[in-house]
Scaffold this motif. Structure first.
Motif, PDB file in Angstrom:
ATOM      1  N   TYR A 122       0.773  -1.141  -0.168  1.00 32.38           N
ATOM      2  CA  TYR A 122       0.082  -0.073  -0.083  1.00 32.38           C
ATOM      3  C   TYR A 122       0.879   1.344  -0.020  1.00 32.38           C
ATOM      4  N   GLY A 123       2.062   1.140   0.953  1.00 29.94           N
ATOM      5  CA  GLY A 123       2.858   2.553   0.763  1.00 29.94           C
ATOM      6  C   GLY A 123       3.215   2.559  -0.824  1.00 29.94           C
ATOM      7  N   MET A 124       3.666   1.735  -1.466  1.00 31.76           N
ATOM      8  CA  MET A 124       4.219   1.798  -2.740  1.00 31.76           C
ATOM      9  C   MET A 124       3.137   2.297  -3.559  1.00 31.76           C
ATOM     10  N   VAL A 125       2.046   1.766  -3.596  1.00 32.62           N
ATOM     11  CA  VAL A 125       0.675   2.058  -4.115  1.00 32.62           C
ATOM     12  C   VAL A 125       0.441   3.787  -4.094  1.00 32.62           C
ATOM     13  N   ALA A 126       0.393   4.063  -2.661  1.00 33.82           N
ATOM     14  CA  ALA A 126       0.018   5.366  -2.297  1.00 33.82           C
ATOM     15  C   ALA A 126       0.910   6.427  -2.833  1.00 33.82           C
ATOM     16  N   GLU A 127       2.391   5.960  -2.753  1.00 36.42           N
ATOM     17  CA  GLU A 127       3.523   6.971  -3.233  1.00 36.42           C
ATOM     18  C   GLU A 127       3.145   7.020  -4.653  1.00 36.42           C
ATOM     19  N   GLY A 128       2.981   5.968  -5.337  1.00 33.53           N
ATOM     20  CA  GLY A 128       3.032   6.361  -6.777  1.00 33.53           C
ATOM     21  C   GLY A 128       1.698   6.984  -7.226  1.00 33.53           C
ATOM     22  N   MET A 129       0.905   6.995  -6.541  1.00 36.34           N
ATOM     23  CA  MET A 129      -0.559   7.819  -6.690  1.00 36.34           C
ATOM     24  C   MET A 129      -0.105   9.330  -6.337  1.00 36.34           C
ATOM     25  N   ARG A 130       0.601   9.366  -5.424  1.00 41.06           N
ATOM     26  CA  ARG A 130       0.813  10.929  -5.159  1.00 41.06           C
ATOM     27  C   ARG A 130       1.905  11.627  -6.024  1.00 41.06           C
ATOM     28  N   ARG A 131       2.283  10.898  -6.723  1.00 42.68           N
ATOM     29  CA  ARG A 131       3.381  11.562  -7.774  1.00 42.68           C
ATOM     30  C   ARG A 131       2.607  12.155  -9.057  1.00 42.68           C
ATOM     31  N   THR A 132       1.645  12.918  -8.666  1.00 42.21           N
ATOM     32  CA  THR A 132       0.839  13.675  -9.879  1.00 42.21           C
ATOM     33  C   THR A 132       1.237  14.935 -10.399  1.00 42.21           C
TER      34      THR A 132
END
Length: 132
Positions: A122-132
């Motif tokens: 989840y940390g990886m997914v959330a971090e990827g989503m925040r990179r917008t």
């Protein structure tokens, strides 16, 4: 993520995917219990939203051995979520609802190691989503 964490997430996701409809409904029920203010962000068909949740989780779980393939889709997903009104603090609430749902559906199989593996994913997914 370590190879052991990847294996733990993939094995546990197979169990949850077997009850995907119930698990997705439980996730959203828990999410809205934790933060009723999130409910207005979901304007469409919740059954469709539940399918999208499980599909996104499946994509993330299936891409763990090649996480670079997730970078673009996660950025796009994050941008859409930002446009819907999702804020950084909502990610913690989603994490809590996800872990609760996993624990509820995996029972004793939701060990500390499995929990740690999902926290890493989840940390990886959330971090990827925040990179917008």
């Amino acid at each position: 993520m370590t190879p052991e964490q990847i294996d733990a997430v993939q094995a546990s996701f197979r169990q949850v995917a077997a009850v995907r409809e119930d698990a997705a409904a439980q996730f959203y029920d828990r999410l809205f219990t934790l933060d009723p203010g999130l409910r207005p962000l979901f304007k469409g068909d919740m059954a469709e939203q539940q399918r999208k949740l499980m599909a996104t989780l499946g994509l993330a779980v299936g891409s763990l051995k090649a996480p670079e393939a997730l970078a673009g889709p996660l950025r796009e997903l994050g941008a859409r979520h930002r446009d819907y009104g999702v804020q950084d603090e909502h990610y913690a609430t989603v994490a809590e609802a996800l872990l609760w749902t996993l624990e509820r559906n995996l029972g004793p199989a939701f060990t500390d190691d499995v929990r740690g593996a999902w926290v890493a994913l989840y940390g990886m997914v959330a971090e990827g989503m925040r990179r917008t």
